[in-house]
Motif scaffolding. Structure first.
Motif, short mmCIF file in Angstrom:
data_model
loop_
_atom_site.label_atom_id
_atom_site.label_comp_id
_atom_site.label_asym_id
_atom_site.label_seq_id
_atom_site.Cartn_x
_atom_site.Cartn_y
_atom_site.Cartn_z
N VAL A 68 0.89 -1.17 0.00
CA VAL A 68 0.00 0.00 0.00
C VAL A 68 0.92 1.22 0.00
O VAL A 68 1.69 1.42 0.94
CB VAL A 68 -0.95 0.00 1.22
CG1 VAL A 68 -1.87 1.21 1.17
CG2 VAL A 68 -1.76 -1.30 1.26
N VAL A 69 0.87 2.00 -1.07
CA VAL A 69 1.93 2.96 -1.35
C VAL A 69 1.41 4.33 -1.77
O VAL A 69 0.22 4.50 -2.05
CB VAL A 69 2.85 2.41 -2.47
CG1 VAL A 69 3.47 1.08 -2.07
CG2 VAL A 69 2.09 2.27 -3.79
N ARG A 70 2.34 5.25 -1.88
CA ARG A 70 2.03 6.59 -2.41
C ARG A 70 1.80 6.50 -3.92
O ARG A 70 2.42 5.69 -4.60
CB ARG A 70 3.19 7.54 -2.13
CG ARG A 70 3.39 7.84 -0.67
CD ARG A 70 4.63 8.63 -0.40
NE ARG A 70 4.92 9.66 -1.38
CZ ARG A 70 5.65 10.73 -1.15
NH1 ARG A 70 6.19 10.91 0.04
NH2 ARG A 70 5.87 11.63 -2.08
N VAL A 74 7.06 6.86 -4.77
CA VAL A 74 8.15 7.11 -3.82
C VAL A 74 8.00 6.14 -2.65
O VAL A 74 6.90 5.94 -2.13
CB VAL A 74 8.13 8.58 -3.32
CG1 VAL A 74 9.14 8.79 -2.20
CG2 VAL A 74 8.43 9.52 -4.49
N LEU A 75 9.10 5.53 -2.25
CA LEU A 75 9.07 4.57 -1.16
C LEU A 75 8.80 5.27 0.16
O LEU A 75 9.17 6.44 0.35
CB LEU A 75 10.39 3.81 -1.09
CG LEU A 75 10.83 3.13 -2.40
CD1 LEU A 75 12.08 2.30 -2.16
CD2 LEU A 75 9.74 2.28 -2.98
N LEU A 76 8.16 4.57 1.08
CA LEU A 76 7.77 5.12 2.37
C LEU A 76 9.00 5.60 3.13
O LEU A 76 9.89 4.80 3.44
CB LEU A 76 7.04 4.06 3.19
CG LEU A 76 6.46 4.48 4.52
CD1 LEU A 76 5.40 5.56 4.32
CD2 LEU A 76 5.85 3.27 5.22
N PRO A 77 9.09 6.91 3.40
CA PRO A 77 10.26 7.45 4.10
C PRO A 77 10.50 6.75 5.43
O PRO A 77 9.59 6.52 6.21
CB PRO A 77 9.89 8.93 4.31
CG PRO A 77 8.90 9.24 3.24
CD PRO A 77 8.11 7.95 3.06
N ALA A 83 11.29 -1.98 2.56
CA ALA A 83 10.36 -2.09 1.44
C ALA A 83 11.08 -2.64 0.21
O ALA A 83 10.57 -3.54 -0.46
CB ALA A 83 9.74 -0.74 1.13
N LEU A 84 12.27 -2.12 -0.09
CA LEU A 84 13.03 -2.61 -1.24
C LEU A 84 13.33 -4.10 -1.14
O LEU A 84 13.28 -4.81 -2.15
CB LEU A 84 14.34 -1.83 -1.41
CG LEU A 84 14.24 -0.53 -2.18
CD1 LEU A 84 15.55 0.25 -2.10
CD2 LEU A 84 13.84 -0.77 -3.63
N GLU A 85 13.63 -4.58 0.05
CA GLU A 85 13.86 -6.02 0.24
C GLU A 85 12.62 -6.81 -0.18
O GLU A 85 12.72 -7.80 -0.90
CB GLU A 85 14.22 -6.32 1.69
CG GLU A 85 15.58 -5.82 2.10
CD GLU A 85 15.83 -5.95 3.61
OE1 GLU A 85 15.03 -6.61 4.31
OE2 GLU A 85 16.84 -5.39 4.07
N HIS A 86 11.46 -6.36 0.28
CA HIS A 86 10.21 -7.04 -0.09
C HIS A 86 9.96 -6.95 -1.58
O HIS A 86 9.58 -7.94 -2.22
CB HIS A 86 9.03 -6.44 0.67
CG HIS A 86 9.02 -6.74 2.12
ND1 HIS A 86 8.79 -8.00 2.64
CD2 HIS A 86 9.21 -5.93 3.20
CE1 HIS A 86 8.82 -7.96 3.95
NE2 HIS A 86 9.08 -6.71 4.32
N GLN A 102 15.42 4.67 -6.10
CA GLN A 102 14.50 3.65 -6.58
C GLN A 102 13.07 4.06 -6.27
O GLN A 102 12.79 4.57 -5.18
CB GLN A 102 14.80 2.30 -5.92
CG GLN A 102 16.10 1.67 -6.36
CD GLN A 102 15.97 1.12 -7.76
OE1 GLN A 102 15.28 0.14 -7.99
NE2 GLN A 102 16.64 1.75 -8.71
N ARG A 103 12.18 3.84 -7.21
CA ARG A 103 10.75 4.09 -7.04
C ARG A 103 10.01 2.91 -7.62
O ARG A 103 10.54 2.15 -8.43
CB ARG A 103 10.31 5.35 -7.79
CG ARG A 103 10.88 6.60 -7.21
CD ARG A 103 10.23 7.80 -7.82
NE ARG A 103 10.83 9.00 -7.24
CZ ARG A 103 10.35 10.20 -7.38
NH1 ARG A 103 9.27 10.39 -8.11
NH2 ARG A 103 10.93 11.23 -6.83
N LEU A 104 8.77 2.81 -7.22
CA LEU A 104 7.91 1.80 -7.83
C LEU A 104 7.56 2.23 -9.24
O LEU A 104 7.35 3.41 -9.50
CB LEU A 104 6.64 1.64 -7.00
CG LEU A 104 6.86 1.00 -5.64
CD1 LEU A 104 5.73 1.37 -4.70
CD2 LEU A 104 6.97 -0.49 -5.79
#
Length: 122
Positions: A68-70, A74-77, A83-86, A102-104
């Motif tokens: 569940v993301v922005r 942008v990854l959750l600060p 998150a990147l590991e997952h 890195q971004r989604l």
């Protein structure tokens, strides 16, 4: 102890039900896919991105919170590394932004709630 209403937050008896619904949606998102906070609110036809974000921030640790993301990818600060590991384990589509972060890849990673294609599980 008396219950008091807080502006902008539903009364206590209603909030856990909403939180439970948000967490159920997070659990349904397939590995390698994501939904935005706004997508979850739209799916539930209740609340908005901020309410979903609050529910996830307070109660989301027990579910796949990284799904569940922005909306901007942008990854959750403060949680970027975890998150990147997952995302790497689940092969979630990523892209490198102009600043090198890195971004989604939201175009490829975003899930619309449709059942996964392929053979049905019995």
């Amino acid at each position: 102890m008396s219950e008091q209403s807080t502006p902008g937050i539903p009364d206590l008896p209603e909030y856990p039900e909403y939180v439970e619904r948000v967490l159920e949606v997070a659990e349904q998102i397939p590995p390698g896919r994501v939904m935005t906070y706004g997508d979850v609110a739209e799916w539930l036809d209740e609340g908005g991105p901020r309410q979903v974000g609050r529910a996830m921030a307070l109660y989301g640790a027990a579910v796949p919170w990284w799904r569940v993301v922005r909306a901007d990818g942008v990854l959750l600060p403060g949680h970027e590394r975890r998150a990147l590991e997952h995302y790497r384990v689940e092969a979630t589509p990523l892209r490198t932004a102009a600043d090198g972060t890195q971004r989604l890849d939201m175009r490829r990673a975003r899930w619309d709630g449709a059942p996964a294609e392929g053979p049905a599980h019995t």
